[in-house]
Each structure stands twice: as C-alpha cells, then as structure tokens.
Design an enzyme around this catalytic site. Sequence first.
Site, short mmCIF file in Angstrom:
data_model
loop_
_atom_site.label_atom_id
_atom_site.label_comp_id
_atom_site.label_asym_id
_atom_site.label_seq_id
_atom_site.Cartn_x
_atom_site.Cartn_y
_atom_site.Cartn_z
N TYR A 143 0.82 -1.21 0.00
CA TYR A 143 0.00 0.00 0.00
C TYR A 143 0.86 1.26 0.00
O TYR A 143 0.43 2.31 -0.46
CB TYR A 143 -0.90 0.03 1.23
N ASP A 225 -3.65 -18.29 1.18
CA ASP A 225 -4.71 -18.95 0.40
C ASP A 225 -5.47 -19.96 1.26
O ASP A 225 -6.69 -20.06 1.21
CB ASP A 225 -4.14 -19.59 -0.88
N ASP A 249 -6.52 -6.59 4.15
CA ASP A 249 -7.63 -5.90 3.47
C ASP A 249 -8.59 -6.94 2.92
O ASP A 249 -9.81 -6.86 3.13
CB ASP A 249 -7.08 -5.02 2.34
N ASP A 253 -12.46 -8.41 4.70
CA ASP A 253 -13.77 -8.37 4.03
C ASP A 253 -14.42 -9.75 4.08
O ASP A 253 -15.62 -9.88 4.33
CB ASP A 253 -13.63 -7.94 2.56
C1 IPM Z 1 -10.39 -0.69 3.90
C2 IPM Z 1 -10.63 -0.13 2.52
C3 IPM Z 1 -9.45 0.76 2.14
C4 IPM Z 1 -8.22 -0.13 2.17
C5 IPM Z 1 -9.58 1.47 0.77
C6 IPM Z 1 -10.84 2.27 0.70
C7 IPM Z 1 -8.37 2.31 0.47
O1 IPM Z 1 -10.82 -1.15 1.59
O2 IPM Z 1 -10.29 0.10 4.85
O3 IPM Z 1 -10.31 -1.90 4.02
O4 IPM Z 1 -7.94 -0.83 1.19
O5 IPM Z 1 -7.52 -0.12 3.18
MG MG Z 2 -10.95 -3.08 2.47
#
Ligand code: IPM
Ligand code: MG
Length: 358
Positions: A143, A225, A249, A253
């Site tokens: 990042y 993975d 990240d 999710d």
């Molecule tokens: C998160 C989001 C951010 C990230 C984006 C919006 C830059 O996906 O906070 O997980 O990738 O960190």
């Molecule tokens: Mg994210």
Amino acid sequence: MNYKIALIRGDGIGPEVVGEAVKVLEAVGKKFGHSYELVDVLMGGCATDAVGKSYPDGTAEKCKACDAVLLGAVGGPKWGADKPAEQRPETALLAIRKDLGLYANLRPAALRPAMADACPLKKETALKGIDLMMVRELTGGIYFGKRDKYETADRGMEATDLMAYSEMEIERIGRRAFELARLRRGKVSSVDKANVLETSRLWRSVMHRLAQEYTDVQYEDVLVDNCAMQLVRDPGQFDVVVTENMFGDILSDEASMITGSIGLLPSASIGDSAPGLYEPIHGSAPDIAGQDKANPIATILSVAMMFRYSFQRPAEADAIEGAVDAVLAEGWRTPDIAEPGVTPIGTRQMGDLICQHI
Ligand code: IPM
Ligand code: MG
C-alpha cells in the site's frame, strides 16, 4: 473524564451513523459521568467538494489534538478513480493512517448471539460460534511502497508496486497480536505467503521469534490462500489473526461477510500514541444516504472499541455492547439485517433504542 473526540462524519451515510454514535456517547457520558468536546473535522469527498481536496491541510493536526477520532465513512462514485489523487477520498484515508501512525488495524468478526441465523455458513459451523480478531498491518507493505509506470521497448507499458517490510514494522504489529491474544483465547494465527514471498519469510521469522517470547500464547503459521479457505470452512478455529496490509484488506472483508452482517462490524486503528481512529467496516452506501435506512450499529460498536482501546474503560465498552445485544435480542432490525417478515426500523430509532438500554 472529559474526552476530546474528533468527528469525521464524511460522505454518504457517514453523517447519519456518526449522529447516532454521538447520541450513544452522550448516553454513556450521563451514566458514567463523562463529558466530551466534539471537534468536527472535514475529510473525504465532502472535503473535495468544499475545499478542493479530500485531505485538507491541517487534518492530521486537528486529529492529533484529540484523544480519539471517530469516522463515519468516506467515498462515493462522485469522486471515482478518474479523479486526481488529491480529490479522491481513499487518498485521505491512507494519509490519515500514515500521519497518525496507525499501524495496527483491529477488525473483530464476531457472530452476535441474536444474529446467528444471518451467518451464511453451514448451521453447524454457525453453532460453533465465530469470534475472531483480524489484526491487519496498516501503514506498510504494498500500500505504501514505491509505485512506478513506464514504457518498455517491446511489452508496452509496465507498472510496479513495491512490497517492503522491515523487522521493526513486523515486530510491532506482531506484539500487538500476541498482547491481544492474551486478553482473548490465547491463540495467534499469523498469515503469510512464505512459500513464495521474501517479505513473508521475514514476517514469519520475526513472528517465530515473538512466539518464543510469548510462550503462553498458542501460535501457528497459515498460508494466505489456506486462510481464505479456512475462514469459510471453519472460522471458529481462529482467535487472533495477524497479517500484512493487503492480505488483511482482503481477508477482513471475507471475515466480515461470514458473520452475515457487515452493518454490525466496527474497527479500530491504533498506533503507539493517541489518538486511535475508530470506524465502521462498511462504506458510505450512497444509494441509501439521507433516508434513515443505514444501520448505525457498526459505528456505535466502534465507540465501544474507543472506550476499550483508547480510554481503557472496559465497563463503558461492555455497556454499549450489552445494549446492542439487548436491542437485537428484542428483535429490532434495520433494513440490512431484517429477516423476511420483520418490519425494519430506521437509523434514528435504532440509535434511540440502544441509548435507552444504556
Ligand atoms: C479498507 C478499505 C481501504 C483499504 C480502501 C478504501 C483504500 O478497503 O479500509 O479496508 O484498502 O484499506
Ligand atoms: Mg478493504
């Protein structure tokens, strides 16, 4: 106590959910004898509209003058990838993480008892319970590495993103994970891709060194993975999961989805010195903005994390979490979590009910 809290209301449903979280702050203040100084800080797409950039000069300084930062959500299609970097809300998000030194991102994924039916996994998996804490490194790796894009003689354009990690960066996030595990169920799963990446091999060697130090904590290496697979197969096996920025990240999710309700999940981003930044996991949901439809619970639970991790006030955090669970147990639902046949309530009513329980 008197706490000074920066409020980044942001875009879309951000202002609405922060509004409810402020009501909860006040209810907690009344019960436990705290007062607040609330400082509005402009950041995100709304800042682009107002002053031409998503991260106005002085944003970090304003936040640093506070004890903690509460963020609603930033972003929206209006400020998309076609816009210059300084106008995009994501730029502001990355900048504030870096400027405040928020290298540890804590994303709990827990199935709240009243919501077990929302879990999209097999019934027997849900019954085992899900209560994991994703600890994502937040200010390093790909990042923040050097980016480049250049013409080649024979292959057209080429682009690169550098992924770098130092022992110092790995050790400090690792320590956070082990310390957290001690307060939870005593297990750390460190996620990497050590069968391919040099950064992962360094990551793993530092984690192994820490594991020798925290002998009371159970430790395991998990390839990324495999971790993605285990999260849907048997998430109950995880307690603290620690990983680098981009893996975190993606996996966070996934972890949020298996609880069945992203509208319920809070997060904390912390560094070595105040202020920490607290925000819901969900985005700005521009499609339902301003309609009293958003679920304020993730932001309200972010306030609970603020009391727990920035203010060292577990009783206040427990009071908020208990009130949320009580309201859910009574069957109250916002549209995003309403089972078929249940009439949903609005953002404000959900906030009011939680305040009453506090
Ligand atoms: C998160 C989001 C951010 C990230 C984006 C919006 C830059 O996906 O906070 O997980 O990738 O960190
Ligand atoms: Mg994210």
